[in-house]
Write a protein that holds these residues in place. Structure first.
Motif, PDB file in Angstrom:
ATOM      1  N   GLY A 146      12.047   6.198   0.034  1.00  0.00           N
ATOM      2  CA  GLY A 146      12.388   7.255  -0.913  1.00  0.00           C
ATOM      3  C   GLY A 146      11.334   7.361  -2.003  1.00  0.00           C
ATOM      4  N   PHE A 147      11.640   8.185  -3.030  1.00  0.00           N
ATOM      5  CA  PHE A 147      10.693   8.457  -4.103  1.00  0.00           C
ATOM      6  C   PHE A 147      11.371   8.260  -5.458  1.00  0.00           C
ATOM      7  N   LYS A 148      10.550   7.926  -6.463  1.00  0.00           N
ATOM      8  CA  LYS A 148      10.992   7.819  -7.840  1.00  0.00           C
ATOM      9  C   LYS A 148       9.904   8.336  -8.756  1.00  0.00           C
ATOM     10  N   ASP A 149      10.258   8.576 -10.010  1.00  0.00           N
ATOM     11  CA  ASP A 149       9.259   8.978 -11.000  1.00  0.00           C
ATOM     12  C   ASP A 149       8.347   7.798 -11.337  1.00  0.00           C
ATOM     13  N   GLN A 150       7.093   8.108 -11.663  1.00  0.00           N
ATOM     14  CA  GLN A 150       6.153   7.054 -12.006  1.00  0.00           C
ATOM     15  C   GLN A 150       6.572   6.299 -13.267  1.00  0.00           C
ATOM     16  N   SER A 151       7.334   6.950 -14.123  1.00  0.00           N
ATOM     17  CA  SER A 151       7.769   6.293 -15.359  1.00  0.00           C
ATOM     18  C   SER A 151       8.720   5.130 -15.091  1.00  0.00           C
ATOM     19  N   GLU A 152       9.343   5.076 -13.913  1.00  0.00           N
ATOM     20  CA  GLU A 152      10.274   4.008 -13.596  1.00  0.00           C
ATOM     21  C   GLU A 152       9.573   2.743 -13.096  1.00  0.00           C
ATOM     22  N   LEU A 153       8.258   2.810 -12.888  1.00  0.00           N
ATOM     23  CA  LEU A 153       7.504   1.629 -12.487  1.00  0.00           C
ATOM     24  C   LEU A 153       7.028   0.919 -13.742  1.00  0.00           C
ATOM     25  N   ALA A 154       7.624  -0.218 -14.044  1.00  0.00           N
ATOM     26  CA  ALA A 154       7.312  -0.947 -15.271  1.00  0.00           C
ATOM     27  C   ALA A 154       6.101  -1.839 -15.081  1.00  0.00           C
ATOM     28  N   PHE A 155       5.476  -2.197 -16.188  1.00  0.00           N
ATOM     29  CA  PHE A 155       4.294  -3.050 -16.133  1.00  0.00           C
ATOM     30  C   PHE A 155       4.632  -4.430 -15.572  1.00  0.00           C
ATOM     31  N   GLU A 156       5.795  -4.960 -15.940  1.00  0.00           N
ATOM     32  CA  GLU A 156       6.151  -6.298 -15.487  1.00  0.00           C
ATOM     33  C   GLU A 156       6.546  -6.340 -14.017  1.00  0.00           C
ATOM     34  N   ASP A 157       6.616  -5.194 -13.354  1.00  0.00           N
ATOM     35  CA  ASP A 157       6.904  -5.183 -11.922  1.00  0.00           C
ATOM     36  C   ASP A 157       5.726  -5.672 -11.092  1.00  0.00           C
ATOM     37  N   ASN A 158       4.537  -5.655 -11.663  1.00  0.00           N
ATOM     38  CA  ASN A 158       3.343  -6.059 -10.931  1.00  0.00           C
ATOM     39  C   ASN A 158       3.140  -7.566 -11.117  1.00  0.00           C
ATOM     40  N   VAL A 159       3.847  -8.362 -10.305  1.00  0.00           N
ATOM     41  CA  VAL A 159       3.774  -9.822 -10.414  1.00  0.00           C
ATOM     42  C   VAL A 159       2.768 -10.410  -9.432  1.00  0.00           C
ATOM     43  N   LYS A 160       2.355  -9.664  -8.416  1.00  0.00           N
ATOM     44  CA  LYS A 160       1.340 -10.091  -7.459  1.00  0.00           C
ATOM     45  C   LYS A 160       0.298  -8.990  -7.345  1.00  0.00           C
ATOM     46  N   HIS A 161      -0.880  -9.363  -6.863  1.00  0.00           N
ATOM     47  CA  HIS A 161      -1.906  -8.333  -6.721  1.00  0.00           C
ATOM     48  C   HIS A 161      -1.542  -7.394  -5.579  1.00  0.00           C
ATOM     49  N   SER A 162      -1.885  -6.145  -5.741  1.00  0.00           N
ATOM     50  CA  SER A 162      -1.473  -5.106  -4.811  1.00  0.00           C
ATOM     51  C   SER A 162      -2.417  -5.029  -3.618  1.00  0.00           C
ATOM     52  N   LEU A 163      -1.987  -4.286  -2.620  1.00  0.00           N
ATOM     53  CA  LEU A 163      -2.805  -3.927  -1.475  1.00  0.00           C
ATOM     54  C   LEU A 163      -3.155  -2.452  -1.578  1.00  0.00           C
ATOM     55  N   PHE A 164      -4.145  -2.024  -0.801  1.00  0.00           N
ATOM     56  CA  PHE A 164      -4.580  -0.626  -0.836  1.00  0.00           C
ATOM     57  C   PHE A 164      -4.605  -0.112   0.593  1.00  0.00           C
ATOM     58  N   ILE A 165      -3.943   1.039   0.819  1.00  0.00           N
ATOM     59  CA  ILE A 165      -3.880   1.603   2.175  1.00  0.00           C
ATOM     60  C   ILE A 165      -4.669   2.905   2.219  1.00  0.00           C
ATOM     61  N   TYR A 166      -5.233   3.152   3.394  1.00  0.00           N
ATOM     62  CA  TYR A 166      -6.114   4.287   3.643  1.00  0.00           C
ATOM     63  C   TYR A 166      -5.789   4.805   5.035  1.00  0.00           C
ATOM     64  N   PRO A 167      -5.921   6.083   5.303  1.00  0.00           N
ATOM     65  CA  PRO A 167      -5.518   6.607   6.615  1.00  0.00           C
ATOM     66  C   PRO A 167      -6.410   6.098   7.744  1.00  0.00           C
ATOM     67  N   ASP A 168      -5.816   5.939   8.899  1.00  0.00           N
ATOM     68  CA  ASP A 168      -6.512   5.488  10.105  1.00  0.00           C
ATOM     69  C   ASP A 168      -6.338   6.550  11.182  1.00  0.00           C
ATOM     70  N   GLU A 169      -7.436   7.209  11.510  1.00  0.00           N
ATOM     71  CA  GLU A 169      -7.389   8.309  12.463  1.00  0.00           C
ATOM     72  C   GLU A 169      -7.545   7.843  13.904  1.00  0.00           C
ATOM     73  N   MET A 170      -7.894   6.572  14.115  1.00  0.00           N
ATOM     74  CA  MET A 170      -8.199   6.105  15.466  1.00  0.00           C
ATOM     75  C   MET A 170      -6.956   6.052  16.349  1.00  0.00           C
ATOM     76  N   ASN A 171      -5.827   5.611  15.794  1.00  0.00           N
ATOM     77  CA  ASN A 171      -4.619   5.432  16.604  1.00  0.00           C
ATOM     78  C   ASN A 171      -3.716   6.665  16.610  1.00  0.00           C
ATOM     79  N   TYR A 172      -3.729   7.433  15.508  1.00  0.00           N
ATOM     80  CA  TYR A 172      -2.845   8.607  15.409  1.00  0.00           C
ATOM     81  C   TYR A 172      -3.658   9.767  14.845  1.00  0.00           C
ATOM     82  N   SER A 173      -3.938  10.742  15.672  1.00  0.00           N
ATOM     83  CA  SER A 173      -4.686  11.905  15.200  1.00  0.00           C
ATOM     84  C   SER A 173      -3.837  12.703  14.222  1.00  0.00           C
ATOM     85  N   GLY A 174      -4.484  13.238  13.189  1.00  0.00           N
ATOM     86  CA  GLY A 174      -3.780  13.969  12.154  1.00  0.00           C
ATOM     87  C   GLY A 174      -3.333  13.096  10.994  1.00  0.00           C
TER      88      GLY A 174
END
Length: 673
Positions: free
Chosen positions: A415-443
């Protein structure tokens, strides 16, 4: 139950956490330096480092290749490096390495595993070039009147990789040139199309091209003249959009002296930590790649060697499971997992009955016996139905088609939420970064871009449930969108999503603060003055400029040992040591003024540190556990304090040595059986 239990470990060799760094060692890295050898690259100019010494762009590029190889001897001994020159009249031997490559290209150093003799040979070439400025021009004569087609250069790179590089390796080409318009005239359009076509062949073979464009004050470098039409776009929008012609992360070297520093930044390949499907809705899936933006660089794992008199060979180690009763190796797939709760019961008959029932698809456990689980059952408990190992990767499935071939997704949108609901203290571990992969699924790029733009416009975050690795724990993430940001130096923040692991309620604990204090405006102004004087240059912290001193010291010793050089500890420079003279010169008086103003403020009173009370170790032992050890004859495994505590609870004497205590406990258990 605690967060860590031995019975719940499916495999000791597998990481229990999401941050699995085995991917850094799983693939070999192969780099081919593709260096322009034209007349402009061989033009001499005064060396900025050494007096009365002339250098050229080719010499600097070869020195950068040498420095990276020296570093990889220590940090990546299994990696491979090669050097190929183009726009030169020198040719390889007819029957030697590189005899099949295109005319105008020359393989100086074939792709091979990093080794000290190969690096020393390159060092001797560089030393001879410094003594004789014309040595490189005589050794690698440049072509005159014409240039080799860039399509032929990419084709030669493909052939060099095909002959020497492992299939599973990460393959990259470091393209170094100072010519921004290599082709002109009536045949330019045909040569551009040929260059782009052969570059696509490189990409399809799993080879990426990282260009390093050299620009000087006398001769600039305009990428729009040729390379913007040849190099493949790196943005996430589809090719039919207007802004699709974005070059990959190329480096425009304004000073040739910066070449080595920029290459060191690109030395470590950007390996994807995971490649998984992203389920946006039921039967609607795209492909994404995940990257870890923050990774600690550690010392390489040690190895065992065996001395075979004439050589040293690496010992191949493996883990086996041995049955203590039969003293025979046990098949790993037949190992079961369970918990110990109290005394060990006799379960052989129940287990045999369980095995017979298990063959029919069910398993019956007798009363008062322990429950055992197979590795697959434990894995199903841990992954909650999100097991990436069961995910199919159809190479031609469209992102808008019904995904009937993939019953389970590794990342699932909730689901989705407003960005204002993401608090600073929620980031307790370092994040990951995702990027699209066209090799397995076109589009995937088109769908990913549409989702990113919509969430940025509406200022939303997404909630997802993900299992990114086979043995990882299902985790809830906040998916925060990031827009592309281009900076003056050419570096930019790519568009994509940050996956921020969301903590549970007990992961966030309030700080034990009973009284707060706020500094006065005068004190804050005094601190701001010296802080502004000591700001980091350009407002960004370059981690590559300050390596880990312990790791750098370790690598320097290994490098000296590899090249049979004497290591001088006094010559080692710790770049993390503050430059105190410069700090005091810039802000010494301001820091002194702030230090004198601090005691006058009421909030600067020293706070006494509380003295903590040392907890007494828990030495209590359960009677059921003592009886279970007595039955199997392992009472001596208990500590002396535990034996005395048990005897004290039974009103028995507690004096004597451990053997006497064990005998006294055994006698009491026999009498009270």
């Amino acid at each position: 139950m605690g967060a860590y239990d031995e019975w719940n470990r499916v495999d000791e060799d597998e990481e229990d956490e999401l941050e699995d760094y085995s991917y850094l060692e799983a693939k070999r890295d192969v780099i081919l330096f593709c260096i322009d050898c034209s007349s402009s690259m061989l033009e001499l100019y005064d060396d900025p480092k050494y007096e009365n010494v002339q250098t050229c762009h080719l010499l600097t590029a070869l020195e950068a290749a040498m420095q990276i190889q020296k570093k990889k001897v220590v940090v990546g001994p299994d990696d491979a490096v090669g050097i190929m020159l183009f726009n030169t009249t020198r040719r390889n031997e007819t029957s030697g390495e590189g005899s099949e490559i295109k005319q105008g290209t020359y393989v100086y150093q074939p792709i091979s595993t990093i080794n000290a003799p190969g690096v020393q040979e390159l060092i001797r070439l560089l030393d001879a070039a410094r003594e004789d400025p014309s040595y490189l021009r005589e050794t690698f004569q440049p072509m005159t009147g014409s240039r080799v087609a860039m399509g032929d250069v990419f084709t030669s790179c493909n052939w060099v990789f095909r002959d020497r590089a492992p299939r599973s390796a990460t393959k990259r080409v470091f393209l170094i040139t100072d010519e921004d318009n290599p082709h002109s005239g009536p045949a330019r359009d045909r040569l551009v199309i040929a260059a782009r076509t052969t570059l696509i062949d490189l990409v399809q073979a799993g080879i990426t091209v990282e260009p390093f464009f050299i620009a000087t004050e006398e001769k600039g470098f305009d990428k729009s003249k040729f390379y913007s039409s040849v190099l493949l776009p790196s943005n996430i929008v589809d090719d039919d959009e207007n802004n699709a012609a974005v070059l990959p992360e190329s480096i425009s070297i304004t000073r040739i002296e910066d070449l080595l520093a920029q290459m060191r930044f690109h030395e470590v390949p950007k390996r994807a930590q995971f490649t998984v499907p992203f389920e946006l809705a039921q039967e609607f899936v795209i492909g994404v790649k995940g990257y870890s933006l923050v990774t600690e660089q550690k010392k390489g794992s040690y190895r065992y060697f065996i001395d075979l008199e004439d050589r040293m060979e690496v010992v191949a180690s493996r883990t086996v499971y041995v049955d203590e009763g039969e003293q025979a190796e046990v098949d790993k797939t037949k190992v079961l997992y369970g918990m110990e709760l109290g005394a060990v019961a006799a379960i052989e008959e129940a287990q045999e009955e369980s095995d017979r029932e298990g063959m029919l698809g069910t398993r019956v456990i007798a009363a008062n016996s322990r429950v055992f689980y197979t590795a697959d059952e434990l894995r199903s408990f841990r992954t909650m139905g999100l097991d990436p190992s069961k995910i199919a990767h159809p190479p031609t499935v469209s992102a808008v088609r019904l995904c009937c071939l993939m019953p389970i997704a590794a990342i699932r949108l909730l689901g989705f939420k407003d960005q204002s609901e993401l608090a600073f203290e929620d980031n307790v571990k370092h994040s990951l970064f995702i990027y699209p992969d066209e090799m397995n699924y076109s589009g995937s790029k088109r769908t990913f871009s549409a989702l990113l733009k919509t969430m940025l416009r509406k200022k939303k975050i997404a909630l997802v449930l993900a299992v990114t690795r086979r043995n990882a724990i299902p985790t809830f993430y906040a998916m925060l969108p990031q827009a592309e940001k281009v900076e003056e130096g050419g570096w930019h923040e790519p568009p994509g999503f940050h996956l921020i692991p969301l903590p549970f309620a007990d992961d966030i604990r309030p700080a034990p603060i009973t009284e707060g204090a706020r500094a006065s405006d005068e004190l804050k102004d005094a601190a701001r003055k010296w802080i502004d004087k000591l700001g980091v240059k350009n407002g960004t912290y370059p981690p590559d400029a300050y390596p880990n001193p312990a790791l750098a010291y370790h690598n320097a010793q290994l490098e000296a040992s590899a090249f049979r050089e004497e290591f001088d500890p006094a010559a080692f420079e710790d770049l993390t040591v503050p430059k105190y003279d410069m700090l005091h010169k810039r802000a010494g008086t301001l820091m002194s003024a702030w230090k004198h103003a601090l005691p006058s403020d009421g909030i600067a009173a020293p706070v006494p540190s509380p003295t903590g009370s040392k907890r007494k170790a828990d030495i209590s032992v359960d009677e059921a556990e003592v009886r279970s050890k007595h039955e199997v004859g392992t009472l001596d495994k208990l500590r002396v304090d535990q034996l005395r505590e048990f005897l004290k609870s039974k009103s028995q004497p507690m004096s004597g040595r451990k053997a006497e205590l064990v005998e006294r406990v055994s006698d009491w258990l026999n009498e009270n059986a």
